[in-house]
Design a protein around this motif. Structure first.
Motif, mmCIF file in Angstrom:
data_model
loop_
_atom_site.group_PDB
_atom_site.id
_atom_site.type_symbol
_atom_site.label_atom_id
_atom_site.label_comp_id
_atom_site.label_asym_id
_atom_site.label_seq_id
_atom_site.Cartn_x
_atom_site.Cartn_y
_atom_site.Cartn_z
ATOM 1 N N UNK A 57 99.631 14.460 11.940
ATOM 2 C CA UNK A 57 100.644 13.621 11.325
ATOM 3 C C UNK A 57 100.046 12.221 11.182
ATOM 4 N N UNK A 58 100.129 11.648 10.006
ATOM 5 C CA UNK A 58 99.412 10.398 9.768
ATOM 6 C C UNK A 58 100.282 9.375 9.040
ATOM 7 N N UNK A 98 98.409 7.896 13.982
ATOM 8 C CA UNK A 98 98.154 9.313 13.736
ATOM 9 C C UNK A 98 98.430 10.089 15.017
ATOM 10 N N UNK A 99 98.801 11.344 14.844
ATOM 11 C CA UNK A 99 99.051 12.210 15.991
ATOM 12 C C UNK A 99 98.551 13.610 15.660
ATOM 13 N N UNK A 100 97.677 14.113 16.488
ATOM 14 C CA UNK A 100 97.133 15.454 16.321
ATOM 15 C C UNK A 100 97.821 16.378 17.304
ATOM 16 N N UNK A 101 98.382 17.459 16.789
ATOM 17 C CA UNK A 101 99.133 18.419 17.602
ATOM 18 C C UNK A 101 98.429 19.771 17.536
ATOM 19 N N UNK A 102 98.101 20.289 18.689
ATOM 20 C CA UNK A 102 97.451 21.597 18.769
ATOM 21 C C UNK A 102 98.322 22.539 19.593
ATOM 22 N N UNK A 103 98.740 23.634 18.962
ATOM 23 C CA UNK A 103 99.532 24.658 19.638
ATOM 24 C C UNK A 103 100.767 24.062 20.315
ATOM 25 N N UNK A 104 101.397 23.102 19.633
ATOM 26 C CA UNK A 104 102.666 22.558 20.105
ATOM 27 C C UNK A 104 102.578 21.316 20.956
ATOM 28 N N UNK A 130 100.591 17.531 22.054
ATOM 29 C CA UNK A 130 99.852 16.407 21.479
ATOM 30 C C UNK A 130 98.439 16.392 22.047
ATOM 31 N N UNK A 131 97.476 16.427 21.153
ATOM 32 C CA UNK A 131 96.080 16.382 21.577
ATOM 33 C C UNK A 131 95.548 14.951 21.539
ATOM 34 N N UNK A 132 95.978 14.188 20.556
ATOM 35 C CA UNK A 132 95.563 12.787 20.438
ATOM 36 C C UNK A 132 96.646 12.048 19.683
ATOM 37 N N UNK A 133 96.842 10.768 20.043
ATOM 38 C CA UNK A 133 97.841 9.957 19.366
ATOM 39 C C UNK A 133 97.466 8.494 19.514
ATOM 40 N N UNK A 134 97.713 7.712 18.461
ATOM 41 C CA UNK A 134 97.391 6.296 18.512
ATOM 42 C C UNK A 134 97.032 5.782 17.128
ATOM 43 N N UNK A 135 96.350 4.647 17.049
ATOM 44 C CA UNK A 135 95.943 4.101 15.750
ATOM 45 C C UNK A 135 95.099 5.111 14.976
ATOM 46 N N UNK A 136 95.388 5.231 13.678
ATOM 47 C CA UNK A 136 94.633 6.186 12.863
ATOM 48 C C UNK A 136 93.170 5.790 12.741
#
Length: 436
Positions: A39-40, A57-63, A65-71
């Protein structure tokens, strides 16, 4: 927000809400293993208390959050599905620390229908951005089955559920023990008791009974929530070890002794301001019955019943309705005093019973908190990170790596006006978009 989007319901106190069954929202198929979504572009309000992050940005893997913060500088995994949220605001999913789920599932339905009725209530909550509900009474076996099926489910797309089982109301230690024994088969997340005389019309649970309940709950490794009304009962429940105050003090202003007890014990305070609203607002047609945010999911049969002239007249003539309206004014003052004193307030509504509309009343609750003098950031914290902490939930409530991707996308800034949380564009649970 423009004045046209406000819906005052009584004496200038802001209001909203109503309910419906979202029967058409079937559960989504389970996502494929190792599903990755990025999500960006959004303005991120992560619930941790810091400044919002623009162009996040937020990266979601298998439900989760894997990473989140400034894009900038964040690496998007190759092959990830990308969803552009530019111009939107993202907040953690809302948490109702005191609701009721399963009212329609207890009697007269076969197992599958009863379970589906519980899921329908959770879909309704989710449609309004409420992604976790602590059900403090009701639902029994259907709620237990639905709750258990949610565990570690990356395909979830309706609100998460915790439950207490039936409320403890015994008048003797032995009666309380028998009720706890009955509740134990549900493997509850909480126990709940009731200490109230219903404005002098009934007998309160005596101290020897509620102390037994608290001790038995703790012996089982469970926390216990207390329904109460009076300041002195709240103090005695705190002294006895209650883990959660499930309503406002409504008879008088809280005092320093109460503040000291709460601060010493670390117990959270749950206002349920809309509970009082529901006791008197139906003496006439509420303004919120014409609010599109309400009518989109409104149960027409329930609305019609509440608008029955004979029923409305009975509310007009009700002594208890008038007294609960007075109690709301006390509760509003006490929630502001509690926050000012440093007490952790957890958003809760007591929604679920007839006339207390799941999903919509959570937004009304937050509007009332604003009317009491709380800031948008304080209110949002009470409904996200603070609520999760009060329920001892480690994987929801804030948007950070390792937690479930439960969040709400809104078009308007909720930190400018908490009413902007109504500008919902989408709701996501475990990274799955909720049908609305």
């Amino acid at each position: 927000m423009s004045d046209s989007r406000r819906h005052g319901f009584i004496h200038g106190i802001a209001a909203p809400l109503l309910v419906l069954t979202l029967a058409g929202c079937a559960p989504a198929d389970a996502p494929s293993p190792d599903r990755v979504v990025a999500f960006t572009g959004m303005r991120l309000i992560d619930g941790l208390g810091g400044a919002p992050v623009d162009d996040a940005a937020m990266v979601v893997r298998d439900g989760r959050i894997e990473a989140v913060g400034p894009a900038a500088g964040m690496e998007i995994p190759e092959g990830a599905e990308q969803i552009d949220l530019s111009g939107r605001h993202v907040v953690p999913g809302l948490i109702n620390t005191h609701g009721h789920v399963g009212r329609s599932a207890v009697v007269g339905l076969e197992r599958e229908a009863a379970d589906e009725a519980v899921r329908d209530e959770l879909r309704l909550y989710a449609a309004y951005g409420v992604t976790t509900v602590n059900s403090l009474g009701g639902g029994v076996e259907p709620s237990m089955r639905v709750r258990d099926a949610q565990r570690d489910n990356p395909g979830l797309n309706y609100a998460r559920l915790l439950m207490s089982g039936p409320v403890l109301t015994g008048s003797t230690p032995d009666e309380v023990r028998a009720q706890i024994e009955e509740n134990s088969r549900l493997i509850p997340d909480w126990l709940k008791l009731r200490v109230d005389d219903n404005l002098g019309s009934s007998t309160k649970m005596p101290p020897e009974a509620y102390r037994t309940a608290i001790d038995e709950a703790h012996a089982m490794g469970l926390r216990l929530a207390s329904h109460m009304f009076y300041l002195e009962d709240a103090k005695n429940l705190l002294r006895s070890g209650s883990d959660f105050l499930a309503h406002s003090v409504r008879d008088t202003n809280i005092d320093q002794e109460f503040v000291d007890l709460v601060m010493e014990t670390g117990v959270c305070y749950c206002p349920t301001l809309t509970r009082e609203v529901s006791t008197f607002v139906y003496r006439e047609r509420p303004v919120f019955f014409d609010d599109p945010f309400f009518t989109r999911y409104a149960n027409a049969e329930e609305v019609a019943t509440l608008l029955d002239e004979e029923r409305m007249n009975s509310v007009r003539e009700s002594r208890s309705a008038a007294l609960y309206e007075e109690a709301l004014a006390v509760a509003l003052g006490n929630v502001k005093a509690a926050v000012d004193a440093g007490i952790i307030v957890a958003m809760g509504t007591d929604t679920g019973p007839f006339g207390r509309f799941q999903g919509y009343f959570e937004h009304m609750e937050m509007e009332l908190m604003a009317a009491a003098g709380l800031s948008p950031s304080q209110i949002l914290a009470s409904a996200t990170g603070d609520a999760a902490a009060c329920l001892e939930l480690d994987d929801v409530g804030t948007l950070e790596a390792g937690k479930w991707a439960d969040f709400v996308v809104v078009s308007d800034d909720p930190l400018a006006d908490i009413m902007n949380l109504r500008s919902i564009e989408s709701v996501w649970i475990a990274g799955n978009q909720v049908e609305r």
